[in-house]
Scaffold this motif. Sequence first.
Motif, mmCIF file in Angstrom:
data_model
loop_
_atom_site.group_PDB
_atom_site.id
_atom_site.type_symbol
_atom_site.label_atom_id
_atom_site.label_comp_id
_atom_site.label_asym_id
_atom_site.label_seq_id
_atom_site.Cartn_x
_atom_site.Cartn_y
_atom_site.Cartn_z
ATOM 1 N N ALA A 35 -4.079 -29.583 10.183
ATOM 2 C CA ALA A 35 -4.967 -30.749 10.121
ATOM 3 C C ALA A 35 -4.182 -32.035 10.355
ATOM 4 O O ALA A 35 -4.599 -32.887 11.153
ATOM 5 C CB ALA A 35 -5.685 -30.797 8.769
ATOM 6 N N SER A 38 -3.078 -32.450 13.889
ATOM 7 C CA SER A 38 -4.199 -32.753 14.789
ATOM 8 C C SER A 38 -4.823 -34.114 14.510
ATOM 9 O O SER A 38 -5.851 -34.449 15.082
ATOM 10 C CB SER A 38 -5.275 -31.668 14.662
ATOM 11 N N HIS A 69 -6.109 -35.158 11.591
ATOM 12 C CA HIS A 69 -7.226 -35.109 10.643
ATOM 13 C C HIS A 69 -6.777 -35.534 9.256
ATOM 14 O O HIS A 69 -5.606 -35.772 9.007
ATOM 15 C CB HIS A 69 -7.843 -33.705 10.628
ATOM 16 N N ARG A 70 -7.725 -35.599 8.353
ATOM 17 C CA ARG A 70 -7.516 -36.119 6.999
ATOM 18 C C ARG A 70 -7.609 -34.987 5.980
ATOM 19 O O ARG A 70 -8.338 -34.024 6.167
ATOM 20 C CB ARG A 70 -8.599 -37.157 6.716
ATOM 21 N N SER A 101 -2.874 -39.190 6.297
ATOM 22 C CA SER A 101 -4.189 -39.558 5.778
ATOM 23 C C SER A 101 -4.650 -38.534 4.743
ATOM 24 O O SER A 101 -5.232 -37.505 5.066
ATOM 25 C CB SER A 101 -5.202 -39.653 6.924
ATOM 26 N N GLY A 132 -16.257 -37.176 5.457
ATOM 27 C CA GLY A 132 -15.599 -36.069 6.134
ATOM 28 C C GLY A 132 -16.001 -35.930 7.597
ATOM 29 O O GLY A 132 -17.112 -36.227 7.981
ATOM 30 N N LYS A 133 -15.046 -35.496 8.382
ATOM 31 C CA LYS A 133 -15.248 -35.220 9.804
ATOM 32 C C LYS A 133 -14.807 -33.788 10.092
ATOM 33 O O LYS A 133 -13.980 -33.230 9.385
ATOM 34 C CB LYS A 133 -14.424 -36.178 10.661
ATOM 35 N N MET A 134 -15.362 -33.220 11.155
ATOM 36 C CA MET A 134 -14.970 -31.882 11.564
ATOM 37 C C MET A 134 -13.451 -31.845 11.754
ATOM 38 O O MET A 134 -12.876 -32.721 12.392
ATOM 39 C CB MET A 134 -15.654 -31.504 12.877
ATOM 40 N N GLY A 135 -12.804 -30.854 11.159
ATOM 41 C CA GLY A 135 -11.362 -30.708 11.255
ATOM 42 C C GLY A 135 -10.612 -31.249 10.045
ATOM 43 O O GLY A 135 -9.436 -30.936 9.862
ATOM 44 N N ASP A 136 -11.283 -32.073 9.217
ATOM 45 C CA ASP A 136 -10.673 -32.522 7.974
ATOM 46 C C ASP A 136 -10.598 -31.338 7.011
ATOM 47 O O ASP A 136 -11.289 -30.345 7.183
ATOM 48 C CB ASP A 136 -11.501 -33.638 7.329
#
Length: 124
Positions: free
Chosen positions: A44, A47, A49-50, A83, A115-119
Motif C-alpha cells: 500500500a 503504491s 496509498h494510506r 500516510s 478511505g480509497k480503493m487500495g488503502d
Amino acid sequence: MSDETQVRVSRYLQGFREVAHKMSVYNEPFHNSLDEAVAIIEEAFASGHRLYVIGNGGSAAMANHFAGELVSYFSSHSQQPLSAISLASDAAILTSIANDTDPALIFSRQVYAHGKMGDVLLAL
C-alpha cells in the motif's frame, strides 16, 4: 515511496515480526497472518496509498502511536512522510458519530468518509 524509505519501512515492520516470534502465543497461523499483513501494508505504501489504524481502549493508544511513528519516523527533509492515520484519535468525530448515529459505527463511518480503493485498515 523511495527505495530507501521502503527498506526502512520493511525494517521497522520486521520488528513486529520479531516481537511476535518471541511471544509465547506465537504459532504458525499467526506468523503467516502477520507476514501477510506486513506485505499488504508495504505494498500500500509503495503504491501511494494510506494506512488507517484503529483500536479500542489501550489499542486506541497503540493505534495513535503506530500511526505517529509511521508519519514521523520515516520522514526527513529528503523523504515524504508515510500516510498513516489513526481513526481513534479525534474525540469530536468519535463522540459525534457515537451520539448522532451508533457507537458501533465510529470507525466504519470514518473509513467510508476518507478511505480509497487500495488503502489499508489495520485493527489492533
